[in-house]
Motif scaffolding. Structure first.
Motif, mmCIF file in Angstrom:
data_model
loop_
_atom_site.group_PDB
_atom_site.id
_atom_site.type_symbol
_atom_site.label_atom_id
_atom_site.label_comp_id
_atom_site.label_asym_id
_atom_site.label_seq_id
_atom_site.Cartn_x
_atom_site.Cartn_y
_atom_site.Cartn_z
ATOM 1 N N LYS A 72 2.498 11.047 8.847
ATOM 2 C CA LYS A 72 3.826 10.468 9.023
ATOM 3 C C LYS A 72 4.163 9.579 7.827
ATOM 4 N N PHE A 73 5.449 9.574 7.485
ATOM 5 C CA PHE A 73 5.974 8.639 6.497
ATOM 6 C C PHE A 73 7.411 8.348 6.879
ATOM 7 N N GLU A 74 7.733 7.087 7.063
ATOM 8 C CA GLU A 74 9.058 6.733 7.545
ATOM 9 C C GLU A 74 10.080 6.740 6.421
ATOM 10 N N GLU A 75 11.088 7.595 6.576
ATOM 11 C CA GLU A 75 12.204 7.658 5.624
ATOM 12 C C GLU A 75 13.419 8.126 6.422
ATOM 13 N N LYS A 76 14.321 7.192 6.675
ATOM 14 C CA LYS A 76 15.490 7.456 7.514
ATOM 15 C C LYS A 76 16.747 7.016 6.790
ATOM 16 N N PRO A 77 17.655 7.944 6.502
ATOM 17 C CA PRO A 77 17.515 9.388 6.618
ATOM 18 C C PRO A 77 16.635 9.945 5.493
ATOM 19 N N ALA A 78 16.258 11.201 5.656
ATOM 20 C CA ALA A 78 15.456 11.853 4.616
ATOM 21 C C ALA A 78 16.260 11.997 3.331
ATOM 22 N N ASN A 103 0.837 -1.200 0.000
ATOM 23 C CA ASN A 103 0.000 0.000 0.000
ATOM 24 C C ASN A 103 0.874 1.253 0.000
ATOM 25 N N ASP A 104 0.337 2.314 -0.581
ATOM 26 C CA ASP A 104 1.031 3.600 -0.583
ATOM 27 C C ASP A 104 0.415 4.519 0.452
ATOM 28 N N ASP A 105 1.254 5.334 1.048
ATOM 29 C CA ASP A 105 0.856 6.213 2.135
ATOM 30 C C ASP A 105 0.246 7.500 1.568
ATOM 31 N N PRO A 106 -1.007 7.821 1.910
ATOM 32 C CA PRO A 106 -1.638 9.044 1.377
ATOM 33 C C PRO A 106 -0.865 10.312 1.683
ATOM 34 N N ASP A 107 -0.018 10.286 2.699
ATOM 35 C CA ASP A 107 0.753 11.484 3.037
ATOM 36 C C ASP A 107 1.819 11.802 1.999
ATOM 37 N N VAL A 108 2.144 10.841 1.147
ATOM 38 C CA VAL A 108 3.119 11.093 0.073
ATOM 39 C C VAL A 108 2.547 10.648 -1.276
ATOM 40 N N VAL A 109 1.237 10.812 -1.436
ATOM 41 C CA VAL A 109 0.569 10.584 -2.721
ATOM 42 C C VAL A 109 -0.295 11.802 -3.015
ATOM 43 N N THR A 166 6.496 14.946 6.800
ATOM 44 C CA THR A 166 5.529 15.369 5.786
ATOM 45 C C THR A 166 5.346 16.881 5.851
ATOM 46 N N PRO A 167 4.943 17.494 4.747
ATOM 47 C CA PRO A 167 4.773 18.955 4.735
ATOM 48 C C PRO A 167 3.683 19.406 5.700
ATOM 49 N N ASN A 168 3.715 20.684 6.015
ATOM 50 C CA ASN A 168 2.572 21.314 6.674
ATOM 51 C C ASN A 168 1.535 21.599 5.595
ATOM 52 N N TRP A 169 0.362 20.980 5.709
ATOM 53 C CA TRP A 169 -0.643 21.120 4.651
ATOM 54 C C TRP A 169 -1.169 22.545 4.611
ATOM 55 N N GLU A 170 -1.388 23.035 3.376
ATOM 56 C CA GLU A 170 -1.841 24.410 3.167
ATOM 57 C C GLU A 170 -3.053 24.429 2.255
ATOM 58 N N ASN A 171 -3.650 25.605 2.119
ATOM 59 C CA ASN A 171 -4.770 25.825 1.186
ATOM 60 C C ASN A 171 -5.932 24.869 1.439
ATOM 61 N N ASN A 172 -6.184 24.600 2.724
ATOM 62 C CA ASN A 172 -7.275 23.682 3.115
ATOM 63 C C ASN A 172 -7.086 22.282 2.561
ATOM 64 N N TYR A 173 -5.858 21.943 2.216
ATOM 65 C CA TYR A 173 -5.586 20.610 1.674
ATOM 66 C C TYR A 173 -5.366 19.622 2.815
ATOM 67 N N LEU A 174 -5.962 18.446 2.661
ATOM 68 C CA LEU A 174 -5.652 17.305 3.510
ATOM 69 C C LEU A 174 -5.614 16.074 2.615
ATOM 70 N N PRO A 175 -4.689 15.146 2.836
ATOM 71 C CA PRO A 175 -4.671 13.923 2.036
ATOM 72 C C PRO A 175 -6.049 13.262 2.026
ATOM 73 N N LEU A 176 -6.451 12.771 0.859
ATOM 74 C CA LEU A 176 -7.745 12.121 0.634
ATOM 75 C C LEU A 176 -8.914 13.055 0.938
ATOM 76 N N GLY A 177 -8.658 14.363 0.893
ATOM 77 C CA GLY A 177 -9.713 15.314 1.171
ATOM 78 C C GLY A 177 -10.127 15.338 2.625
ATOM 79 N N GLY A 178 -9.309 14.775 3.483
ATOM 80 C CA GLY A 178 -9.604 14.744 4.902
ATOM 81 C C GLY A 178 -10.294 13.481 5.372
ATOM 82 N N GLU A 179 -10.555 12.572 4.460
ATOM 83 C CA GLU A 179 -11.207 11.315 4.852
ATOM 84 C C GLU A 179 -10.300 10.514 5.776
ATOM 85 N N PRO A 180 -10.817 10.015 6.887
ATOM 86 C CA PRO A 180 -9.979 9.220 7.802
ATOM 87 C C PRO A 180 -9.460 7.957 7.105
#
Length: 594
Positions: free
Chosen positions: A201-207, A78-84, A180-194
């Motif tokens: 969060k998205f795990e990437e070590k190191p960035a 699965n892909d993480d909505p925080d980076v899609v 992950t970025p600070n979301w702007e312009n009323n944007y939330l991944p998946l439109g805010g759907e839980p």
């Protein structure tokens, strides 16, 4: 690469083409809004595309990119909505270069075979196949599931303790974790759907560095945060960790470039992309469209494209380069066949369509491109640009007609249209991540005007309005003429300024020029004004008629778009004139018959 007749590329967003679902709910799921499949490109559909006057079809969004849909039952993580971006995902965040988007398959486990079948159907219809290669960046969650034997994943052998090493595939920020970025312009991944993974969060070590070059562990919302930048051996200070091209090689053909690189030790990312393109060529793909090519060093393109041309000399190589100062380097040193003519021609025509540009600028642009005009692909729409019919652009597809005639006939370069353009698609849907004026490439949506043409997959235009049918007929007439014309692969001379000076009633909302070959003599004249009709005697200057070897007399004139004219070409004392009446937005492609 030489093409005896003009090429016409039909860009189609593969995910949207066959979607018959008319629901366009913002952030709608694949079940709610629907999705098209490879199988929707039936023999009938492909025949209709071919008959529109198309030679190449660019299937956009084919390589497996990050998506939200759950395919774990097919062995896909699965892909993480925080980076899609969006719910359907960006086609430019490729997750696996050795397979295709599972959304596009009837059976996701058989997805590559379904695409191979589409390649074969396309070839059977007489179309050459182009797909995307995105060399500058890959998805943050890159994971090759079906790599050929011996092929290592991007980053698999990287030394992540250092910011840079020549053979690392990525750049790193040692000691810092990705945020992950600070979301702007009323944007939330998946439109805010839980959703379980949409947790900020998205795990990437190191960035890693972000695709657009951001070196921040927490990229900005407007950065290409869903991707990571590929390292081609360019050090963080911009210096190059590979051989320079020798002076003069820009004048040599791809064989000389191939010989130069043969046996040289090049960065690992170069080899990875060479192997990727060879893989797709072996599957039957005929060419590639390269995303943001100017962000990758030109020496790499010399290496890659010469390897491709050795394998398939007729491969069609198209690149996105937006800096005019780089055009000649990427054509001559990078061995690109074609670049987007956006910053010069497209931007000029767009201003004219919007009502404030003058046609005077077009001959100036064309003169500046004279040495590379064949390599500058023309378009009025693509997935990055606003739809002509969008209120934020021209507001009417009709305003694109004279522009389309000019775009398709001005030079020897290929022409590209975007699916739905030929029926006046306005891109009006609020799809979620993608916003109106451009048909979204990030979301599951229907494309209404195009759907009326596809007519429940009958692909016969059965639901089009009369105006939409007429619009498609115009495109079909124009494009089919261009791919059969000798003159459009021949000479060019502008006659616009001559007529501005010498023809009463001719002004900066009209454009005219001549195109010719040994066997065909054409004059193109277009009226860009949506309100005004023109009546004038178009003048053909003496020096043009001398080149054509046409002497005093009367000659028949035919409009190659819509048939015979009542006018003739009169040549008196070496100068010609044709009496014309141009309705608003009307164009003629006049052929002169000796």
């Amino acid at each position: 690469m030489s093409i005896e007749k003009k090429a016409v590329v039909y860009q189609v967003f593969t995910r949207l083409f066959g979607n018959t679902n008319t629901t366009n709910k913002p952030w709608g799921t694949i079940e709610e809004n629907g999705v098209g499949k490879f199988a929707d490109f039936t023999e009938k559909a492909l025949t209709e595309i071919k008959d529109l006057g198309v030679t190449h079809i660019w299937y956009t969004g084919v390589p497996h990119h990050a998506v939200i849909n759950d395919y774990t039952s097919h062995g896909i993580s699965n892909d993480d909505p925080d980076v899609v971006k969006g719910r359907a995902g960006s086609p430019y965040a490729v997750k696996d270069y050795y397979n295709v988007n599972p959304d596009l398959a009837i059976d996701p486990s058989n997805r590559l075979e379904e695409f191979k079948a589409l390649i074969n159907r396309s070839h059977d219809a007489g179309l050459e196949v182009i797909i995307d290669i995105v060399p500058n960046h890959v998805a943050r969650n890159y994971q090759g599931l079906t790599n050929p034997e011996g092929v290592k994943d991007f980053g698999e052998n990287d030394d992540t303790s250092v910011a840079y090493a020549r053979d690392n595939n990525f750049y790193y920020i040692p000691g810092e974790d990705f945020k992950t970025p600070n979301w702007e312009n009323n944007y939330l991944p998946l439109g805010g759907e839980p959703q379980d993974m949409a947790d900020g969060k998205f795990e990437e070590k190191p960035a890693k560095w972000t695709g657009n070059g951001s070196r921040l562990a927490q990229p900005h919302f407007n950065d290409w945060y869903e991707t990571v930048k590929v390292n081609y051996g360019v050090r963080p200070d911009g210096s190059k960790d590979f051989d320079e091209l020798p002076s003069g090689i820009e004048q040599e053909d791809y064989k000389a470039h191939y010989s130069f690189w043969k046996g040289k030790n090049v960065p690992d990312s170069w080899v990875k992309f060479k192997d990727i393109t060879a893989y797709w060529l072996d599957l039957g793909v005929d060419g590639f469209r390269y995303d943001m090519a100017e962000m990758v060093p030109v020496e790499f393109w010399s290496y890659l494209n010469s390897n491709i041309k050795i394998k398939n000399p007729d491969a069609f190589l198209l690149a996105e380069v937006y800096n005019p100062n780089l055009y000649r380097d990427y054509i001559h040193k990078g061995k690109m066949d074609y670049l987007y003519d956006k910053v010069e021609l497209y931007d000029s025509i767009k201003h004219i369509m919007k009502g404030y540009g003058w046609t005077d600028h077009i001959p100036v642009v064309q003169k500046g491109m004279a040495d590379i005009e064949h390599h500058m692909l023309h378009f009025l729409e693509n997935h990055d640009e606003q739809r002509i019919a969008s209120p934020d652009f021209a507001g009417s597809a009709e305003l694109g007609k004279p522009a389309m005639v000019v775009s398709a006939t001005l030079s020897t370069s290929p022409t590209m249209i975007y699916f739905g353009q030929e029926v006046g698609e306005p891109g009006a849907e609020d799809a979620g991540f993608g916003k109106p004026t451009r048909t979204s490439i990030f979301d599951y949506i229907g494309v209404p005007h195009h759907q009326r043409w596809s007519n429940d997959k009958n692909f016969d235009g059965g639901q089009l309005s009369e105006a939409e049918k007429e619009h498609r007929d115009f495109y079909k007439r124009l494009l089919n003429f261009t791919i059969g014309s000798d003159a459009l692969m021949g000479e060019y001379q502008e006659i616009h300024f001559y007529n501005k000076e010498n023809t009463e009633g001719y002004d900066h909302r009209v454009l005219s020029y001549a195109r010719w070959s040994t066997n065909e003599k054409l004059v193109v004249v277009s009226n860009f004004d949506a309100q005004k009709s023109y009546a004038f005697d178009l003048k053909l200057p003496e020096d043009l008629l001398q080149k054509w070897e046409i002497t005093d007399g009367t000659y028949k004139v035919k409009d190659e778009l819509y048939g015979e004219l009542g006018s003739t070409l009169q040549i008196i004392n070496g100068t010609g004139s044709v009496a014309l009446q141009l309705a608003p937005l009307q164009s003629y492609i006049l052929s002169i018959k000796k």
